[in-house]
Design a protein around this motif. Structure first.
Motif, mmCIF file in Angstrom:
data_model
loop_
_atom_site.group_PDB
_atom_site.id
_atom_site.type_symbol
_atom_site.label_atom_id
_atom_site.label_comp_id
_atom_site.label_asym_id
_atom_site.label_seq_id
_atom_site.Cartn_x
_atom_site.Cartn_y
_atom_site.Cartn_z
ATOM 1 N N LYS A 7 0.891 -1.177 0.000
ATOM 2 C CA LYS A 7 0.000 0.000 0.000
ATOM 3 C C LYS A 7 0.921 1.216 0.000
ATOM 4 O O LYS A 7 0.580 2.278 0.453
ATOM 5 C CB LYS A 7 -0.930 -0.031 1.218
ATOM 6 N N ALA A 8 2.129 0.985 -0.496
ATOM 7 C CA ALA A 8 3.127 2.041 -0.683
ATOM 8 C C ALA A 8 3.762 1.755 -2.042
ATOM 9 O O ALA A 8 3.448 0.761 -2.688
ATOM 10 C CB ALA A 8 4.180 1.954 0.430
ATOM 11 N N TYR A 9 4.702 2.583 -2.431
ATOM 12 C CA TYR A 9 5.361 2.411 -3.726
ATOM 13 C C TYR A 9 6.180 1.108 -3.698
ATOM 14 O O TYR A 9 6.976 0.893 -2.785
ATOM 15 C CB TYR A 9 6.283 3.613 -3.950
ATOM 16 N N ASP A 10 5.981 0.244 -4.630
ATOM 17 C CA ASP A 10 6.740 -1.013 -4.736
ATOM 18 C C ASP A 10 8.233 -0.663 -4.880
ATOM 19 O O ASP A 10 8.611 0.046 -5.828
ATOM 20 C CB ASP A 10 6.235 -1.767 -5.981
ATOM 21 N N PRO A 11 9.081 -1.122 -3.944
ATOM 22 C CA PRO A 11 10.499 -0.754 -4.021
ATOM 23 C C PRO A 11 11.147 -1.157 -5.347
ATOM 24 O O PRO A 11 12.084 -0.519 -5.814
ATOM 25 C CB PRO A 11 11.133 -1.503 -2.849
ATOM 26 N N ARG A 12 10.586 -2.181 -5.955
ATOM 27 C CA ARG A 12 11.168 -2.640 -7.228
ATOM 28 C C ARG A 12 10.868 -1.631 -8.337
ATOM 29 O O ARG A 12 11.691 -1.399 -9.217
ATOM 30 C CB ARG A 12 10.590 -4.020 -7.562
ATOM 31 N N ALA A 13 9.705 -0.998 -8.241
ATOM 32 C CA ALA A 13 9.381 0.041 -9.237
ATOM 33 C C ALA A 13 10.213 1.287 -8.973
ATOM 34 O O ALA A 13 10.523 2.053 -9.893
ATOM 35 C CB ALA A 13 7.888 0.370 -9.178
ATOM 36 N N ILE A 27 -3.104 2.922 -4.396
ATOM 37 C CA ILE A 27 -2.667 2.111 -5.541
ATOM 38 C C ILE A 27 -1.481 2.794 -6.214
ATOM 39 O O ILE A 27 -1.574 3.946 -6.641
ATOM 40 C CB ILE A 27 -3.855 1.924 -6.517
ATOM 41 N N PHE A 28 -0.357 2.110 -6.234
ATOM 42 C CA PHE A 28 0.892 2.671 -6.787
ATOM 43 C C PHE A 28 1.444 1.723 -7.862
ATOM 44 O O PHE A 28 0.983 0.588 -7.973
ATOM 45 C CB PHE A 28 1.922 2.805 -5.650
ATOM 46 N N PRO A 29 2.489 2.176 -8.578
ATOM 47 C CA PRO A 29 3.096 1.276 -9.568
ATOM 48 C C PRO A 29 3.682 0.042 -8.874
ATOM 49 O O PRO A 29 4.228 0.131 -7.775
ATOM 50 C CB PRO A 29 4.217 2.123 -10.183
ATOM 51 N N ASN A 30 3.539 -1.117 -9.515
ATOM 52 C CA ASN A 30 4.182 -2.322 -8.983
ATOM 53 C C ASN A 30 5.344 -2.714 -9.896
ATOM 54 O O ASN A 30 5.666 -1.988 -10.839
ATOM 55 C CB ASN A 30 3.154 -3.450 -8.835
#
Ligand code: SDX
Length: 474
Positions: free
Chosen positions: A357-363, A406-409
Motif C-alpha cells: 500500500k506504498a510504492y513497490d520498491p522494485r518500481a 494504488i501505486f506502480p508495482n
C-alpha cells in the motif's frame, strides 16, 4: 566467476549510483511509516483474519524473504533489496536464497561454475525444438521445458524412485476431523494435533531426492537456457551455447540475441533478475509450494509456478503494460483515456498490489532504470512509451493512489526496460520466471524440510437434504 561479476559492476557505476539514489529516496519517504507487521517466531496454531483469495492468511513461516507493504520494503534472507541490487549479482542472490547466507569467494565461484555448466541442456532443447513453438504461448513452452528437464534429469517416473509415503509425509491429516459439525463452541471445527508424531529421521532424505539444491540449480539454469532457446526458435533461429566469460544475466541476453550484451545491458538484466527473484507468498510461489507439499517433485512444482505466473493479474502484467501504453498512444491522451477507464472500473495494468500500500520498491529502481536505458538507447517509440508511462503514473497517483493506495508495482516499468533493450513483449513474462525460479525453488526446499500438505477449507454455502429426482421426472 567473481571476476566476471566485479567486471560487470566496475563498468556500470552509473547504474549503481541510480540504485543508491533510489534507496535514499525510499528510506527518506518511508521512515515515518509503521514498523514491520507480524514477524518473528510463531507458535502454531495462530489466529489470522482471512479474506477472499486467502488475503491475510499465513501459510507457513519462512526466512527466505519478507515484504513490508506499509513501508514498501523487500528483504531477501535479511538483506535489503536496494543493497542487493547495488552491490550483488543474480548468481549471488540465488545462492543467498538457497543457502541462507552470502557466499565467500570459493563458494560463489563454485556455485557460478556449476550454474553455468547446467546452462547446457542440449537433449532438452533438442526435444523442445520439435514443439510447435510458433503456436505455443512461450510460458506454455517453458512449462513443457521444465517437464522435459524432469524427464532427462531425474528417474522420478519409475517406481523404485518413489519416496516411501510414510517417511515423506510425517503428519497425517486424519488427526484433523475436517468438515465435522462443531461440537460446541469450545471445539473448533477442526482440532490441531495435540502432539506431533516424531519426524522419521530419514523424512527429508526420502522426501524427494529430485528436490535438492542440485535440482534447484538445474532449474535456475534451465529456465534461462529454455527462455533463450524458445525465443530464438520462434524467430526461426537455432539455440546458442552459453559464453563462459559472461554472467548469468549476460548469458541470458547472449543466448537470446547471439550478440554479446554491452556492460550496461548485462547489468540492467542482472538487476532485473535480482528484483524479480522472490516476493513473499505470491500466487506463483504458493502454487509451487502447494504442489511440492503433496510430495510431488520440484520440476512439477516449478511447472505449477510457471502456470500461475502466466496470468495477467500476476507475472503477465508486464506485457499488458506495454499494450496499455500503446493503446493510450501518447502523454497527451492520458487524461481522456484514464477518465474513460475509471468510469468503466478498468484495472490499470502495472498498478496496485495485494501487499504494497506504498510504492513497490522494485518500481522505485526500475523506474529510474527505464529513464536511463531509454535515454541512452531507446528508440523514439520507447521514448514515447516512457513519457506516456510517466504521465499515467502521475494521473494514477493523484486519483487511485490517494483513494485506494494504488501505486506502480514491479510490472509497471520492467517492460519498458526490456522494450528499450529490444526484447520482444511475449518474452517479458518468461523473463519473470527466469528470475522467480530462484525464489520458488528456495521456498520449496525450505518448506518440504518440514512438510505439511496444504489443505485449506472452503466455506460451504450450499443447501442440505435435497432429494434425488429421477431423470424422467425432471
Ligand atoms: C505481481 O503477490 C505478489 O507479490 C505479486 C508480485 C510478485 O512479485 O510476485 O508482486 C508480482 O503480480 C504484481 C501485480 C501485477 N498485476 C497487475 O499489475 C494487474 C493490475 N493490478 C490488479 O489487478 C491488482 O492490483 C492486483 C491483482 C495486483 C491485486 O489485487 P487485489 O489485492 O485483489 O486488490 P482488489 O482486486 O481487491 O482491489 C482493491 C480495490 C478494488 O476497488 P474496489 O472494488 O474496492 O472499488 O482496488 C482496485 C479494485 O478495483 N484496484 C485497481 C487496481 N488494482 C486494484 N483499480 C484500478 N487499477 C488497478 N490496477
Amino acid at each position: 566467476m567473481s571476476k566476471i561479476c566485479e567486471r560487470m559492476h566496475a563498468e556500470t557505476e552509473d547504474i549503481t549510483k541510480i540504485i543508491l539514489q533510489a534507496a535514499e529516496k525510499a528510506r527518506a519517504e518511508t521512515s515515518s511509516e509503521p514498523e514491520p507487521g507480524l514477524t518473528g517466531k510463531i507458535k502454531w496454531p495462530i489466529e489470522c483474519t482471512v479474506g477472499p483469495g486467502l488475503e491475510g492468511a499465513i501459510a507457513c513461516s519462512t526466512k527466505i524473504g519478507y515484504v513490508n507493504g506499509a513501508k514498501g520494503w523487500l528483504i531477501y534472507q535479511g538483506y535489503d533489496i536496494f543493497d542487493l541490487c547495488a552491490h550483488s549479482t543474480f548468481e549471488e542472490v540465488s545462492y543467498l536464497l538457497l543457502h541462507g547466507h552470502l557466499p565467500n569467494k570459493e563458494q560463489l565461484d563454485e556455485f557460478c561454475a556449476k550454474l553455468r555448466s547446467f546452462l547446457h541442456i542440449p537433449h532438452t532443447l533438442r526435444t523442445v525444438m520439435n514443439l510447435p513453438l510458433e503456436q505455443l504461448n512461450p510460458m506454455a513452452a517453458l512449462r513443457f521445458g521444465a517437464n522435459l528437464m524432469r524427464q532427462r534429469l531425474t528417474w522420478r517416473d519409475n517406481e523404485s524412485a518413489r519416496p516411501s509415503p510414510e517417511s515423506a509425509i510425517y503428519t497425517d491429516e486424519d488427526s484433523i476431523p475436517m468438515e465435522t459439525k462443531p461440537m460446541g463452541e469450545e471445539h473448533a471445527i477442526y482440532e490441531f494435533r495435540k502432539k506431533k508424531r516424531q519426524r522419521p529421521k530419514d523424512a527429508r532424505k526420502n522426501a524427494d531426492d529430485a528436490s535438492d539444491i542440485e535440482s534447484c540449480m538445474h532449474l535456475i539454469a534451465g529456465m534461462s537456457s529454455l527462455t533463450a532457446a524458445i525465443k530464438r526458435i520462434r524467430e526461426d533461429r537455432l539455440p546458442i551455447e552459453p559464453d563462459p566469460t559472461l554472467s548469468h544475466a549476460g548469458n541470458l541476453l547472449y543466448m537470446m540475441s547471439g550478440k554479446r550484451p554491452s556492460p550496461e545491458e548485462e547489468r540492467l538484466m542482472d538487476v532485473s533478475l535480482i528484483l524479480h527473484a522472490d516476493h513473499g507468498m505470491n500466487a506463483s510461489t504458493f502454487a509451487a509450494l502447494v504442489v511440492a507439499s503433496t510430495m510431488s517433485d520440484i520440476y512439477f512444482s516449478v511447472g505449477a509456478g510457471i502456470a500461475a505466473l502466466n496470468g495477467p493479474l500476476h507475472g503477465g502484467a508486464n506485457e499488458q503494460v506495454i499494450k496499455l501504453l500503446e493503446e493510450i498512444g501518447s502523454p497527451k491522451n492520458v487524461d481522456v483515456w484514464f477518465d474513460k477507464a475509471a468510469s468503466e472500473k478498468r484495472r490499470v495494468m502495472g498498478f496496485g498490489h495485494r501487499v504494497y500500500k506504498a510504492y513497490d520498491p522494485r518500481a522505485r529502481i526500475l523506474g529510474p532504470l527505464a529513464d536511463y536505458v531509454t535515454s541512452k538507447s531507446g528508440s523514439k517509440r520507447a521514448k514515447t512509451l516512457l513519457a506516456t508511462a510517466k504521465k499515467l503514473e502521475k494521473k494514477v497517483a493523484t486519483t487511485l493512489g490517494k483513494e485506494k493506495k494504488i501505486f506502480p508495482n514491479v510490472d509497471y516499468y520492467s517492460g519498458l526496460v526490456y522494450e528499450s533493450m529490444g526484447i520482444p513483449q511475449d518474452i517479458f513474462t518468461p523473463l519473470f520466471a527466469v528470475s522467480r525460479v530462484s525464489g520458488w525453488t528456495a521456498r520449496i526446499l525450505e518448506y518440504i524440510a518440514y512438510n505439511r500438505i496444504f489443505r485449506p477449507r472452503a466455506l460451504y454455502v450450499g443447501e442440505f437434504d435435497k432429494k434425488y429426482v429421477a431423470l424422467n421426472k425432471r
